[in-house]
Design a protein around this motif. Structure first.
Motif, PDB file in Angstrom:
ATOM      1  N   ALA A  98     -15.491  26.969  -3.708  1.00  0.00           N
ATOM      2  CA  ALA A  98     -16.410  26.730  -2.597  1.00  0.00           C
ATOM      3  C   ALA A  98     -16.299  25.279  -2.171  1.00  0.00           C
ATOM      4  CB  ALA A  98     -17.849  27.064  -2.991  1.00  0.00           C
ATOM      5  N   SER A  99     -16.695  24.994  -0.931  1.00  0.00           N
ATOM      6  CA  SER A  99     -16.653  23.635  -0.418  1.00  0.00           C
ATOM      7  C   SER A  99     -17.788  23.424   0.569  1.00  0.00           C
ATOM      8  CB  SER A  99     -15.311  23.369   0.279  1.00  0.00           C
ATOM      9  OG  SER A  99     -15.288  22.084   0.878  1.00  0.00           O
ATOM     10  N   ARG A 100     -18.467  22.296   0.474  1.00  0.00           N
ATOM     11  CA  ARG A 100     -19.440  21.905   1.488  1.00  0.00           C
ATOM     12  C   ARG A 100     -18.661  21.394   2.692  1.00  0.00           C
ATOM     13  NH1 ARG A 100     -24.870  20.108   1.290  1.00  0.00           N
ATOM     14  NH2 ARG A 100     -25.558  19.799   3.440  1.00  0.00           N
ATOM     15  N   CYS A 101     -18.870  21.990   3.843  1.00  0.00           N
ATOM     16  CA  CYS A 101     -18.087  21.669   5.038  1.00  0.00           C
ATOM     17  C   CYS A 101     -19.000  21.136   6.129  1.00  0.00           C
ATOM     18  CB  CYS A 101     -17.340  22.900   5.533  1.00  0.00           C
ATOM     19  SG  CYS A 101     -16.065  23.448   4.386  1.00  0.00           S
ATOM     20  N   GLY A 102     -18.821  19.856   6.477  1.00  0.00           N
ATOM     21  CA  GLY A 102     -19.717  19.234   7.439  1.00  0.00           C
ATOM     22  C   GLY A 102     -21.114  19.129   6.849  1.00  0.00           C
ATOM     23  N   ARG A 103     -22.131  19.034   7.699  1.00  0.00           N
ATOM     24  CA  ARG A 103     -23.498  18.863   7.225  1.00  0.00           C
ATOM     25  C   ARG A 103     -24.231  20.181   7.028  1.00  0.00           C
ATOM     26  NH1 ARG A 103     -24.166  13.803   5.410  1.00  0.00           N
ATOM     27  NH2 ARG A 103     -26.417  14.189   5.511  1.00  0.00           N
ATOM     28  N   ASP A 104     -23.724  21.267   7.620  1.00  0.00           N
ATOM     29  CA  ASP A 104     -24.549  22.484   7.611  1.00  0.00           C
ATOM     30  C   ASP A 104     -23.786  23.754   7.279  1.00  0.00           C
ATOM     31  OD1 ASP A 104     -23.024  22.705   9.888  1.00  0.00           O
ATOM     32  OD2 ASP A 104     -24.678  23.306  11.186  1.00  0.00           O
ATOM     33  N   ALA A 105     -22.638  23.646   6.614  1.00  0.00           N
ATOM     34  CA  ALA A 105     -21.866  24.853   6.319  1.00  0.00           C
ATOM     35  C   ALA A 105     -21.316  24.809   4.902  1.00  0.00           C
ATOM     36  CB  ALA A 105     -20.723  25.029   7.313  1.00  0.00           C
ATOM     37  N   ILE A 106     -21.126  25.997   4.334  1.00  0.00           N
ATOM     38  CA  ILE A 106     -20.487  26.170   3.036  1.00  0.00           C
ATOM     39  C   ILE A 106     -19.376  27.200   3.213  1.00  0.00           C
ATOM     40  CG2 ILE A 106     -20.789  26.936   0.642  1.00  0.00           C
ATOM     41  CD1 ILE A 106     -23.730  26.104   0.858  1.00  0.00           C
TER      42      ILE A 106
END
Length: 337
Positions: free
Chosen positions: A128-136
């Protein structure tokens, strides 16, 4: 760590390579210069030389999960966890194939996802990766599903390429994938050699491939044997570390205390170097490795194989073995032990 804007990721003993502000911490002397459009940042000294240094408190500020109790708290095979802007935590639980949200006190809020092959379902949660400020972004085999940090399912796409670990998302618009350059059958025996890696970028829908760069990946050694060779990453060899900050790729080649930043089109933007240190692999370190009480079975097998003969060792040990970029853009590395 009161009075500072820097942060440590829970569970890792890391060292910052970027300057951090706040509190009464002294400023690290460093110099910045330009070299053909590439910014060079060099640090002349380190905070740990002049201060007691930062440590991670042995008492957790928050614990989520129980050995017994209600099912949402029975976590197993946790893939990753992310802190949301309001202080709540999203945990990706591999055993239930769910994204579970807990408030800032650890109280369960809601779960999304389940086992299956349909939209919003997973055969298994791999990375998994945190993508930008509002997406996973969540990887399950050759499929990426995109979720909001509010756990709202958005979309998914499939890809045919070999996925990079860690899963790297470039500011929510691109995805880093890999292709091994070295072909099977050309690995030499009884010498240390480096494998290579070709990185590519897909857009956020899994298309529009473009080459990014080719790099050294890790140091290997193949040990010849009567019944077939044994190949494994050298225990004192370096392995390239990758991280992501916005639309930039952070690449660490740990033969020295440094890392590089590339734009998503492959252009080198910045080189950051820490203070000069000696990473000489001494006989005392080799003896310590030989006599260490190892627990991991694979490590024991590697040491046993190396002990059968005086196989080659690199001249130096890696400067670090892990790299993380936090949400404020600070880059942290874990020192080699």
């Amino acid at each position: 760590m009161t009075g500072t804007r820097c942060s440590l990721r829970t569970g890792l003993s890391l060292m910052a390579l970027t300057a951090c502000g706040g509190g009464t911490q002294p400023i690290v002397p460093f110099a910045t210069r330009d070299s053909a459009g590439v910014e060079i940042v060099e640090s002349g000294s380190a905070l740990w030389d002049s201060t007691p240094g930062w440590t991670v408190d042995s008492t957790p500020t928050l614990t989520i999960g129980k050995a017994e109790g209600d099912e949402p708290y029975l976590l197993s095979h946790v893939v990753d966890a992310f802190r949301r802007d309001d202080g709540s935590i999203v945990v990706l639980d591999g055993s239930s194939n769910q994204l579970r949200a807990f408030d800032s006190t650890g109280t369960f809020l809601v779960a999304r996802g389940r086992r299956g092959n349909g939209p919003g379902e997973f055969r298994y949660i791999e990375y998994a990766s945190r993508c930008g400020r509002d997406a996973i972004w969540v990887q399950s085999g050759q499929r990426i599903s995109v979720w909001g940090t509010d756990l709202a399912y958005r979309r998914e796409f499939t890809f045919a390429d070999n996925m990079m670990w860690p899963l790297l998302c470039l500011d929510g618009t691109g995805l880093v994938v890999k292709e091994d350059v070295r072909r099977i059958g050309e690995d030499p025996s009884d010498v240390i050699y480096d494998t290579s890696l070709q990185l590519r970028v897909l857009d956020s829908l899994g298309g529009a491939r473009r080459d990014l760069l080719t790099m050294r990946l890790r140091s290997y050694i193949n040990i010849s044997a009567p019944k077939g060779g044994i190949g494994f990453p050298h225990p004192f060899g370096s392995q390239t570390q990758l991280g992501q900050d916005g639309d930039q790729l952070v690449v660490g080649e740990p033969h020295e205390l440094s890392f590089r930043r590339y734009s998503d089109d492959g252009r080198l933007r910045r080189i950051v170097r820490g203070p000069l240190e000696s990473f000489e692999l001494t006989s005392a370190m080799r003896n310590s490795y030989t006599s260490a009480k190892l627990i991991d079975r694979e490590s024991i097998e590697i040491r046993t194989a190396l002990a059968t003969k005086d196989y080659p060792m690199p001249k130096g040990f890696p400067a670090y073995t892990a790299l993380e970029v936090d949400r404020d853009g600070n880059t942290w590395v874990r020192r080699f032990e």
